[in-house]
Design a protein around this motif. Structure first.
Motif, PDB file in Angstrom:
ATOM      1  N   ASP A 350      75.596  16.227  39.259  1.00 37.61           N
ATOM      2  CA  ASP A 350      74.992  16.161  37.960  1.00 37.61           C
ATOM      3  C   ASP A 350      74.267  14.637  37.705  1.00 37.61           C
ATOM      4  OD1 ASP A 350      77.110  14.582  37.027  1.00 37.61           O
ATOM      5  OD2 ASP A 350      77.995  15.946  35.886  1.00 37.61           O
ATOM      6  N   ALA A 356      78.322  19.423  41.215  1.00 43.33           N
ATOM      7  CA  ALA A 356      77.871  20.605  40.173  1.00 43.33           C
ATOM      8  C   ALA A 356      78.622  22.008  40.808  1.00 43.33           C
ATOM      9  CB  ALA A 356      76.181  20.711  40.276  1.00 43.33           C
ATOM     10  N   SER A 393      67.728  23.391  37.297  1.00 43.77           N
ATOM     11  CA  SER A 393      69.198  23.093  38.052  1.00 43.77           C
ATOM     12  C   SER A 393      69.215  24.043  39.119  1.00 43.77           C
ATOM     13  CB  SER A 393      70.363  23.649  37.178  1.00 43.77           C
ATOM     14  OG  SER A 393      70.344  22.707  36.156  1.00 43.77           O
TER      15      SER A 393
END
Length: 538
Positions: A350, A356, A393
């Motif tokens: 992140d 993540a 993402s």
């Protein structure tokens, strides 16, 4: 996801009704191998030949194309559809009934056949659930450059950019799904104006148009992390590199032919002299579960695409692959081709540099450390196909962020090999001495990687140091003690002296502003010593 489920239901019926199988048909030989190797311009571009020569990469029989006469014959066989070809493997990807494919063994030029469904060769109990590898978390926002800058500063890449190393002269091939609007978006205007959008090819539809296919825009988003530029708002990690765009992924279905398309594209990239391949794609599970891999297959040398990626590396290309988004799923581990030993696989963190949860992990059974490194993939700043600055993402974005950074580093040291660039990226990373399966070697520091490479390129003559190398305008010579009668000379590679002089100070700058770009030999001589080094002028 609904579309994928519906397609799976339709395809499953197709498999039962028509028993269509995919397979790789390996051929016995090639045409005029020796003559082609002796005349490489007949099979490779000059850029590819120059890159191989510069890094000592041999031109071998794998560079020779597949015999087109064999392909033509295969196309005439009953029930056989030819979908792709690979010169590296001397193989052709076909589709047809099992019996029709097996019958190809009767052809004198067919050496062996490898079915995508391993149970047709050996017993296999592979089963897997369908997964959408393109799922993204997206939030629209009024981004400013500072938000995009975090993914650059996390890597200390601004150090290289400030030195004007922004990927100029490095060629990147992006292997992905669709690239809609890249030829019209304002976010790529700089790329087009600088003639750095080189070419494209859609290996799925067999067309040169990669911009109007709208089923998936994943490739456009991926490209933006490297090549995107919006003044005062967004800068990619390699805004001045040159790019080839190759569509190898059919987002509407999952089939191993996509691996073959990928290898075809990698072979074309090699023939075009590409330095870096970025691949934000991963393969482990297919619509036909008999084709799917198991986690044990993620050993770096089982999947066709992983074997192809290893060959691409052997050919001198730095292959950067996203690790995958399976960290929180039952699959969990890095998929193909990121599992290949020679691939620089990239996981995600992140904005604070924390793991993540979606990022695919390494596994103790994998022969090399995976992932290799990580970069920001959670909340990464990208440019959407509508020219909006948004957040996405996925390791799909941490991978190309690293690929662009690698291009900027390689520009600074163009004589380094792909292996050396890969190793310096790893060794500059935050946990290089204690890697783990979540972050690998950690977050690279490209400023540190630059310093490490620079130290290798400094020439030491006892207490004499030369830097930088490559140079743009001036070369600095620093001496702890001024030697008597220390002279220098600059020659071209043919040995012709172009410039010479005598050093009179302990720190002296020599201007090479009028020197053309290229490689030269710089020599220093004292009464007792002489040392020469290759010098690159940018």
């Amino acid at each position: 996801m609904l579309k994928k489920i519906l397609l799976f239901g339709i395809l499953a019926i197709g498999y039962l009704g028509h028993a269509q199988e995919d397979a790789w048909v390996y051929l016995t030989d090639k045409l005029d191998v020796e003559a082609s190797i002796n005349n490489p311009i007949s099979i490779l571009s000059q850029a590819a030949i120059d890159r191989k020569n510069a890094h000592g990469i041999p031109i071998d029989n794998r560079d020779v194309p597949v015999n087109e006469a064999y392909i033509s014959t295969l196309k005439t066989q009953i029930g056989i559809t030819v979908l792709a070809k690979s010169k590296w493997f001397n193989a052709v990807h076909v589709r047809g009934a099992q019996t029709d494919i097996s019958a190809l063994l009767d052809l004198p030029f067919v050496d062996s056949i490898d079915f995508a469904d391993n149970s047709l060769d050996l017993s296999s109990g592979k089963m897997a659930a369908l997964q959408n590898k393109f799922s993204l978390e997206e939030t629209t926002a009024d981004f400013v450059y500072g938000n995009a800058q975090n993914q650059v500063e996390m890597l200390n890449l601004e150090t290289l950019h400030q030195l004007d190393f922004t990927g100029e002269g490095i060629v990147i091939a992006v292997l992905d799904a669709g690239f809609p609007n890249v030829n019209t978006m304002a976010g790529f205007q700089r790329l087009r104006d600088n003639d750095d959008l080189l070419d494209g090819y859609d290996f799925v539809n067999r067309t040169e148009d990669v911009y109007t296919y709208s089923d998936n825009d994943h490739g456009t988003r991926v490209l933006s992390t490297m090549a995107g530029y919006v003044e005062d708002q967004f800068v990619g990690t390699a805004p001045d590199a040159s790019y080839y765009l190759f569509r190898t992924e059919d987002a509407g279905s999952e089939n191993p032919v996509e691996e073959s398309y990928w290898v075809e594209a990698a072979e074309r990239a090699d023939s075009l002299g590409v330095h870096i391949i970025n691949s934000s794609l991963g393969y482990n599970e297919y619509d036909n579960p008999n084709y799917s891999y198991t986690t044990a297959d993620m050993n770096g040398n089982t999947a066709f695409i992983s074997k192809g990626a290893n060959i691409a590396f052997e050919k001198g290309i730095l292959v950067v692959s996203s690790a995958g988004n399976s960290g929180a799923t039952a699959w969990q581990i890095v998929g193909a081709p990121a599992d290949a030993a020679n691939v620089l696989s990239v996981g995600a963190v992140d904005s604070e540099g924390n793991y993540a949860a979606f990022s695919s992990q390494g596994n103790e059974t994998q022969p090399t450390q995976k992932p290799d490194v990580v970069a920001q993939g959670a909340g990464a700043s990208i440019i959407s196909p509508s020219d909006a600055l948004v957040s996405n993402s996925g390791t799909s974005f941490s991978g190309p962020i690293i690929a662009g950074a690698a291009a900027s580093l390689w520009q600074a040291f163009p004589l380094e090999t792909n292996a050396e660039i890969k190793q310096r990226i790893q060794s500059s990373s935050s946990q290089y001495d204690s890697p783990d399966n979540l972050l690998g070697f950690g977050i690279p520091d490209f400023g540190l990687a630059y310093d490490m490479l620079l130290s290798l390129h400094e020439m030491s003559l006892d207490e004499i140091h030369l830097y930088p190398n490559p140079i743009r305008e001036e070369l600095t010579i620093q001496m702890g003690t001024l030697y008597e009668e220390t002279t220098y000379s600059l020659c071209n590679l043919q040995g012709k002296e172009l410039q010479s002089g005598t050093l009179t100070k302990s720190v002296e700058d020599i201007s090479f502003s009028g020197l053309a770009q290229g490689m030269y030999v710089f020599s220093l001589k004292t009464k007792t010593q002489i040392k020469s080094v290759k010098l690159i002028k940018l």
